[in-house]
Write a protein that holds these residues in place. Sequence first.
Motif, PDB file in Angstrom:
ATOM      1  N   ASN A 271       0.857  -1.180   0.000  1.00 54.71           N
ATOM      2  CA  ASN A 271       0.000   0.000   0.000  1.00 54.71           C
ATOM      3  C   ASN A 271       0.889   1.225   0.000  1.00 54.71           C
ATOM      4  O   ASN A 271       1.858   1.282   0.764  1.00 54.71           O
ATOM      5  CB  ASN A 271      -0.867   0.042   1.262  1.00 54.71           C
ATOM      6  CG  ASN A 271      -2.000  -0.949   1.238  1.00 54.71           C
ATOM      7  OD1 ASN A 271      -3.118  -0.599   0.938  1.00 54.71           O
ATOM      8  ND2 ASN A 271      -1.705  -2.199   1.551  1.00 54.71           N
TER       9      ASN A 271
ATOM     10  N   ALA B 228      -7.122   0.028 -13.086  1.00 54.52           N
ATOM     11  CA  ALA B 228      -7.078  -0.231 -11.647  1.00 54.52           C
ATOM     12  C   ALA B 228      -8.475  -0.514 -11.103  1.00 54.52           C
ATOM     13  O   ALA B 228      -9.469   0.026 -11.587  1.00 54.52           O
ATOM     14  CB  ALA B 228      -6.463   0.957 -10.916  1.00 54.52           C
ATOM     15  N   GLU B 229      -8.530  -1.360 -10.099  1.00 55.01           N
ATOM     16  CA  GLU B 229      -9.777  -1.697  -9.411  1.00 55.01           C
ATOM     17  C   GLU B 229     -10.000  -0.673  -8.286  1.00 55.01           C
ATOM     18  O   GLU B 229      -9.086  -0.385  -7.510  1.00 55.01           O
ATOM     19  CB  GLU B 229      -9.642  -3.093  -8.812  1.00 55.01           C
ATOM     20  CG  GLU B 229     -10.729  -3.496  -7.863  1.00 55.01           C
ATOM     21  CD  GLU B 229     -10.387  -4.757  -7.073  1.00 55.01           C
ATOM     22  OE1 GLU B 229     -11.158  -5.069  -6.156  1.00 55.01           O
ATOM     23  OE2 GLU B 229      -9.361  -5.400  -7.355  1.00 55.01           O
TER      24      GLU B 229
ATOM     25  N   VAL C  68     -10.856   0.434  -4.825  1.00 60.98           N
ATOM     26  CA  VAL C  68     -10.919  -0.127  -3.483  1.00 60.98           C
ATOM     27  C   VAL C  68     -11.813   0.754  -2.617  1.00 60.98           C
ATOM     28  O   VAL C  68     -12.586   0.264  -1.801  1.00 60.98           O
ATOM     29  CB  VAL C  68      -9.500  -0.218  -2.857  1.00 60.98           C
ATOM     30  CG1 VAL C  68      -9.544  -0.643  -1.407  1.00 60.98           C
ATOM     31  CG2 VAL C  68      -8.619  -1.146  -3.674  1.00 60.98           C
TER      32      VAL C  68
ATOM     33  N   GLY D  91      -8.894   4.935  -2.977  1.00 62.97           N
ATOM     34  CA  GLY D  91      -7.905   3.883  -3.184  1.00 62.97           C
ATOM     35  C   GLY D  91      -8.187   3.083  -4.428  1.00 62.97           C
ATOM     36  O   GLY D  91      -9.347   2.802  -4.744  1.00 62.97           O
ATOM     37  N   VAL D  92      -7.101   2.718  -5.125  1.00 64.54           N
ATOM     38  CA  VAL D  92      -7.195   1.848  -6.298  1.00 64.54           C
ATOM     39  C   VAL D  92      -6.133   0.765  -6.191  1.00 64.54           C
ATOM     40  O   VAL D  92      -5.064   0.976  -5.606  1.00 64.54           O
ATOM     41  CB  VAL D  92      -7.027   2.631  -7.619  1.00 64.54           C
ATOM     42  CG1 VAL D  92      -8.175   3.599  -7.838  1.00 64.54           C
ATOM     43  CG2 VAL D  92      -5.694   3.358  -7.673  1.00 64.54           C
ATOM     44  N   ARG D  93      -6.430  -0.414  -6.741  1.00 63.10           N
ATOM     45  CA  ARG D  93      -5.471  -1.518  -6.747  1.00 63.10           C
ATOM     46  C   ARG D  93      -5.065  -1.790  -8.188  1.00 63.10           C
ATOM     47  O   ARG D  93      -5.917  -2.026  -9.055  1.00 63.10           O
ATOM     48  CB  ARG D  93      -6.092  -2.768  -6.129  1.00 63.10           C
ATOM     49  CG  ARG D  93      -5.103  -3.932  -6.004  1.00 63.10           C
ATOM     50  CD  ARG D  93      -5.687  -5.115  -5.230  1.00 63.10           C
ATOM     51  NE  ARG D  93      -6.040  -4.721  -3.880  1.00 63.10           N
ATOM     52  CZ  ARG D  93      -7.284  -4.733  -3.372  1.00 63.10           C
ATOM     53  NH1 ARG D  93      -8.304  -5.133  -4.099  1.00 63.10           N
ATOM     54  NH2 ARG D  93      -7.510  -4.350  -2.130  1.00 63.10           N
ATOM     55  N   ASP D  94      -3.755  -1.737  -8.454  1.00 59.75           N
ATOM     56  CA  ASP D  94      -3.275  -1.988  -9.811  1.00 59.75           C
ATOM     57  C   ASP D  94      -3.190  -3.489 -10.075  1.00 59.75           C
ATOM     58  O   ASP D  94      -3.453  -4.311  -9.187  1.00 59.75           O
ATOM     59  CB  ASP D  94      -1.947  -1.262 -10.073  1.00 59.75           C
ATOM     60  CG  ASP D  94      -0.747  -1.844  -9.338  1.00 59.75           C
ATOM     61  OD1 ASP D  94      -0.804  -3.012  -8.867  1.00 59.75           O
ATOM     62  OD2 ASP D  94       0.264  -1.136  -9.229  1.00 59.75           O
TER      63      ASP D  94
ATOM     64  N   THR E  18      -0.804  -3.888  -5.886  1.00 63.44           N
ATOM     65  CA  THR E  18      -0.452  -2.729  -5.067  1.00 63.44           C
ATOM     66  C   THR E  18      -1.659  -1.811  -4.958  1.00 63.44           C
ATOM     67  O   THR E  18      -2.302  -1.500  -5.951  1.00 63.44           O
ATOM     68  CB  THR E  18       0.740  -1.962  -5.680  1.00 63.44           C
ATOM     69  OG1 THR E  18       1.860  -2.843  -5.761  1.00 63.44           O
ATOM     70  CG2 THR E  18       1.100  -0.743  -4.842  1.00 63.44           C
ATOM     71  N   THR E  19      -1.968  -1.376  -3.736  1.00 62.07           N
ATOM     72  CA  THR E  19      -3.047  -0.421  -3.513  1.00 62.07           C
ATOM     73  C   THR E  19      -2.434   0.964  -3.371  1.00 62.07           C
ATOM     74  O   THR E  19      -1.516   1.170  -2.569  1.00 62.07           O
ATOM     75  CB  THR E  19      -3.870  -0.783  -2.263  1.00 62.07           C
ATOM     76  OG1 THR E  19      -4.439  -2.092  -2.450  1.00 62.07           O
ATOM     77  CG2 THR E  19      -4.999   0.230  -2.041  1.00 62.07           C
ATOM     78  N   TRP E  20      -2.930   1.887  -4.163  1.00 61.15           N
ATOM     79  CA  TRP E  20      -2.469   3.278  -4.191  1.00 61.15           C
ATOM     80  C   TRP E  20      -3.553   4.129  -3.555  1.00 61.15           C
ATOM     81  O   TRP E  20      -4.663   4.224  -4.076  1.00 61.15           O
ATOM     82  CB  TRP E  20      -2.232   3.725  -5.634  1.00 61.15           C
ATOM     83  CG  TRP E  20      -1.209   2.898  -6.347  1.00 61.15           C
ATOM     84  CD1 TRP E  20      -1.429   1.697  -6.985  1.00 61.15           C
ATOM     85  CD2 TRP E  20       0.183   3.169  -6.483  1.00 61.15           C
ATOM     86  NE1 TRP E  20      -0.261   1.233  -7.513  1.00 61.15           N
ATOM     87  CE2 TRP E  20       0.754   2.108  -7.218  1.00 61.15           C
ATOM     88  CE3 TRP E  20       1.005   4.213  -6.067  1.00 61.15           C
ATOM     89  CZ2 TRP E  20       2.088   2.061  -7.547  1.00 61.15           C
ATOM     90  CZ3 TRP E  20       2.344   4.175  -6.394  1.00 61.15           C
ATOM     91  CH2 TRP E  20       2.877   3.100  -7.125  1.00 61.15           C
ATOM     92  N   TRP E  21      -3.243   4.757  -2.409  1.00 61.00           N
ATOM     93  CA  TRP E  21      -4.161   5.668  -1.736  1.00 61.00           C
ATOM     94  C   TRP E  21      -3.843   7.063  -2.239  1.00 61.00           C
ATOM     95  O   TRP E  21      -2.767   7.605  -1.974  1.00 61.00           O
ATOM     96  CB  TRP E  21      -4.024   5.550  -0.229  1.00 61.00           C
ATOM     97  CG  TRP E  21      -4.403   4.173   0.229  1.00 61.00           C
ATOM     98  CD1 TRP E  21      -3.550   3.131   0.503  1.00 61.00           C
ATOM     99  CD2 TRP E  21      -5.721   3.672   0.385  1.00 61.00           C
ATOM    100  NE1 TRP E  21      -4.279   2.015   0.825  1.00 61.00           N
ATOM    101  CE2 TRP E  21      -5.611   2.313   0.761  1.00 61.00           C
ATOM    102  CE3 TRP E  21      -6.992   4.232   0.232  1.00 61.00           C
ATOM    103  CZ2 TRP E  21      -6.732   1.518   1.001  1.00 61.00           C
ATOM    104  CZ3 TRP E  21      -8.107   3.440   0.472  1.00 61.00           C
ATOM    105  CH2 TRP E  21      -7.968   2.097   0.853  1.00 61.00           C
TER     106      TRP E  21
END
Length: 122
Positions: A69, A89-90, A92, A106-109, A113-116
């Motif tokens: 994260n 990206a999904e 979150v 938040g997105v998950r690639d 990896t989750t990018w806040w």
Amino acid sequence: MHKPDGYPDVSAYLIVEDARAVLDFCAAVFGAEDLRIIEREGGGIMHGETRIGDSVVMMGEMPGGPPANLHLYLADADAAFDRAVAAGAEVVQPMTEKGDGDRRGGVRDASGTTWWIAQQVG
């Protein structure tokens, strides 16, 4: 000098399945710039570095590595969030004002990896 010129004292290090995909995601979403890329003999990236704003994110490849994260403050968080979704990206957590002075989502690639993605608004 104890570090490369322009590098912070602390950098995040990601373990990912496909470093090239993560580097490309960072470029498309955050305008990141590749720094050092060390390729593994026979293909793949042994070590990669990219600059996002004033920070450096480092990464290496390992199948089945642990998800990570990262939290980023950006000048236009909503636009970056939209670019992340457009890049596959999904979601979150949708972009929301959190009551702590931040607007964050938040997105998950594809690597997990989750990018806040955040911006100070208050």
